[in-house]
Design a protein around this motif. Sequence first.
Motif, PDB file in Angstrom:
ATOM      1  N   ASN A  66       0.828  -1.209   0.000  1.00 46.93           N
ATOM      2  CA  ASN A  66       0.000   0.000   0.000  1.00 46.93           C
ATOM      3  C   ASN A  66       0.864   1.262   0.000  1.00 46.93           C
ATOM      4  O   ASN A  66       0.598   2.227  -0.712  1.00 46.93           O
ATOM      5  CB  ASN A  66      -0.929  -0.007   1.211  1.00 46.93           C
ATOM      6  CG  ASN A  66      -1.971  -1.120   1.124  1.00 46.93           C
ATOM      7  OD1 ASN A  66      -2.433  -1.458   0.019  1.00 46.93           O
ATOM      8  ND2 ASN A  66      -2.340  -1.692   2.261  1.00 46.93           N
ATOM      9  N   LEU A  67       1.935   1.190   0.853  1.00 43.13           N
ATOM     10  CA  LEU A  67       2.837   2.341   0.902  1.00 43.13           C
ATOM     11  C   LEU A  67       3.520   2.561  -0.437  1.00 43.13           C
ATOM     12  O   LEU A  67       3.651   3.694  -0.921  1.00 43.13           O
ATOM     13  CB  LEU A  67       3.873   2.120   2.015  1.00 43.13           C
ATOM     14  CG  LEU A  67       4.891   3.255   2.207  1.00 43.13           C
ATOM     15  CD1 LEU A  67       4.182   4.555   2.597  1.00 43.13           C
ATOM     16  CD2 LEU A  67       5.908   2.867   3.294  1.00 43.13           C
ATOM     17  N   LEU A  68       3.972   1.437  -1.032  1.00 40.70           N
ATOM     18  CA  LEU A  68       4.630   1.552  -2.337  1.00 40.70           C
ATOM     19  C   LEU A  68       3.658   2.057  -3.396  1.00 40.70           C
ATOM     20  O   LEU A  68       4.033   2.817  -4.282  1.00 40.70           O
ATOM     21  CB  LEU A  68       5.207   0.201  -2.748  1.00 40.70           C
ATOM     22  CG  LEU A  68       6.424  -0.269  -1.930  1.00 40.70           C
ATOM     23  CD1 LEU A  68       6.838  -1.681  -2.337  1.00 40.70           C
ATOM     24  CD2 LEU A  68       7.597   0.690  -2.084  1.00 40.70           C
ATOM     25  N   VAL A  72       4.213   5.104  -5.425  1.00 42.02           N
ATOM     26  CA  VAL A  72       4.162   5.075  -6.896  1.00 42.02           C
ATOM     27  C   VAL A  72       3.246   6.163  -7.394  1.00 42.02           C
ATOM     28  O   VAL A  72       3.544   6.871  -8.374  1.00 42.02           O
ATOM     29  CB  VAL A  72       3.712   3.675  -7.381  1.00 42.02           C
ATOM     30  CG1 VAL A  72       3.347   3.718  -8.868  1.00 42.02           C
ATOM     31  CG2 VAL A  72       4.815   2.659  -7.149  1.00 42.02           C
ATOM     32  N   GLU A  73       2.075   6.316  -6.737  1.00 36.27           N
ATOM     33  CA  GLU A  73       1.170   7.381  -7.141  1.00 36.27           C
ATOM     34  C   GLU A  73       1.824   8.753  -6.954  1.00 36.27           C
ATOM     35  O   GLU A  73       1.730   9.624  -7.827  1.00 36.27           O
ATOM     36  CB  GLU A  73      -0.123   7.288  -6.324  1.00 36.27           C
ATOM     37  CG  GLU A  73      -0.977   6.074  -6.678  1.00 36.27           C
ATOM     38  CD  GLU A  73      -2.223   5.984  -5.827  1.00 36.27           C
ATOM     39  OE1 GLU A  73      -2.369   6.864  -4.938  1.00 36.27           O
ATOM     40  OE2 GLU A  73      -3.036   5.063  -6.049  1.00 36.27           O
ATOM     41  N   ASP A  74       2.499   8.894  -5.768  1.00 39.48           N
ATOM     42  CA  ASP A  74       3.205  10.162  -5.544  1.00 39.48           C
ATOM     43  C   ASP A  74       4.284  10.381  -6.605  1.00 39.48           C
ATOM     44  O   ASP A  74       4.470  11.496  -7.123  1.00 39.48           O
ATOM     45  CB  ASP A  74       3.830  10.186  -4.150  1.00 39.48           C
ATOM     46  CG  ASP A  74       2.769  10.208  -3.056  1.00 39.48           C
ATOM     47  OD1 ASP A  74       1.635  10.661  -3.359  1.00 39.48           O
ATOM     48  OD2 ASP A  74       3.067   9.768  -1.932  1.00 39.48           O
ATOM     49  N   LEU A  75       5.031   9.279  -6.910  1.00 35.98           N
ATOM     50  CA  LEU A  75       6.073   9.395  -7.928  1.00 35.98           C
ATOM     51  C   LEU A  75       5.482   9.716  -9.288  1.00 35.98           C
ATOM     52  O   LEU A  75       6.079  10.488 -10.063  1.00 35.98           O
ATOM     53  CB  LEU A  75       6.889   8.100  -7.994  1.00 35.98           C
ATOM     54  CG  LEU A  75       7.803   7.825  -6.791  1.00 35.98           C
ATOM     55  CD1 LEU A  75       8.451   6.449  -6.920  1.00 35.98           C
ATOM     56  CD2 LEU A  75       8.890   8.898  -6.681  1.00 35.98           C
ATOM     57  N   LYS A  76       4.315   9.092  -9.588  1.00 33.08           N
ATOM     58  CA  LYS A  76       3.665   9.412 -10.859  1.00 33.08           C
ATOM     59  C   LYS A  76       3.271  10.887 -10.892  1.00 33.08           C
ATOM     60  O   LYS A  76       3.456  11.580 -11.902  1.00 33.08           O
ATOM     61  CB  LYS A  76       2.444   8.535 -11.057  1.00 33.08           C
ATOM     62  CG  LYS A  76       2.788   7.090 -11.426  1.00 33.08           C
ATOM     63  CD  LYS A  76       1.509   6.261 -11.646  1.00 33.08           C
ATOM     64  CE  LYS A  76       1.854   4.826 -12.036  1.00 33.08           C
ATOM     65  NZ  LYS A  76       0.645   3.995 -12.249  1.00 33.08           N
ATOM     66  N   LYS A  77       2.699  11.356  -9.740  1.00 34.89           N
ATOM     67  CA  LYS A  77       2.345  12.764  -9.682  1.00 34.89           C
ATOM     68  C   LYS A  77       3.591  13.647  -9.821  1.00 34.89           C
ATOM     69  O   LYS A  77       3.595  14.628 -10.568  1.00 34.89           O
ATOM     70  CB  LYS A  77       1.642  13.063  -8.358  1.00 34.89           C
ATOM     71  CG  LYS A  77       0.271  12.421  -8.244  1.00 34.89           C
ATOM     72  CD  LYS A  77      -0.358  12.745  -6.894  1.00 34.89           C
ATOM     73  CE  LYS A  77      -1.728  12.070  -6.746  1.00 34.89           C
ATOM     74  NZ  LYS A  77      -2.335  12.340  -5.423  1.00 34.89           N
TER      75      LYS A  77
END
Length: 281
Positions: A66-68, A72-77
């Motif tokens: 979940n953290l990853l 990943v979502e944060d990294l995508k953003k």
Amino acid sequence: EMEAKYTRKMQALRDEMDLRRKTEIHELEERKNTQISELMENHEGAFGAIKNYYNDITAKNLTLINLLKEQVEDLKKKEAVLEKEKADVLRENKGLTEPLQEAQELVAELQKKLVHYYRDKEALMTSKAHLKITQKELKDLQWEHEVLEQRFSKVQEERDDLYQKFTRAINEVQQKTGFKNLLLERKLHGLLTLLEQKEVELSEVVAASNLDPSALSLVSHKLEDVLSSKNATIQDLQLQLARVCKAHNDMLQTFEAKLTAFGIPLDNLGFQPLSFPFPGQ
């Protein structure tokens, strides 16, 4: 009886052995059941521990997943933001290309100026060193200038004194020389006039007296002797006059040279020195 006895003993032994066997079997079963119970308990404990361990791992992995996922979502953003920033930076880079070239040209020019600055700095240090030497030389020259000014003042006083003395001497010499030249010229003029009168008188005497040729020759010889003596006297007077004129002119040249050496213009004399011509000029 013996057979019955041993049969009873055998039966009794068999019963005892059966009982012992049953007892042992029962003990074995109890130990087996105990061991099985212990093994089952141990197994259940280990299984529970393993289950808990893997449950924890699974929970942690789920949490990590979940953290990853969030990362990943944060990294995508962030990637989207970075892509946008990248596009903006590319646009800015395109817009900054010309200023960058200008800045690079400016840097190159400044580097050249820096090289010239270092050269000028070295030249300035050299000039400062020369300036120190020149200042020292200037101080020495100022000291020499003061000494020379003092000497110049003294020389000016001596020059003025010498100028006054020399002017008086020139005037006296001019007066004496002019007077002597005048006397010599008058004496020479008188002798020439006297010679002309004597020649006229002699001509009249020769014409009046009808002397014979021999007497006339004797008188002529005597007259020539007298004329030669007078001519020698005239030449001596002319030589004396030439020597006096030369000495006068040499004195004037020496005086002019001294005035030039002391830096005095000739116009400051207040009079024009007379230069006597030599006889025959």
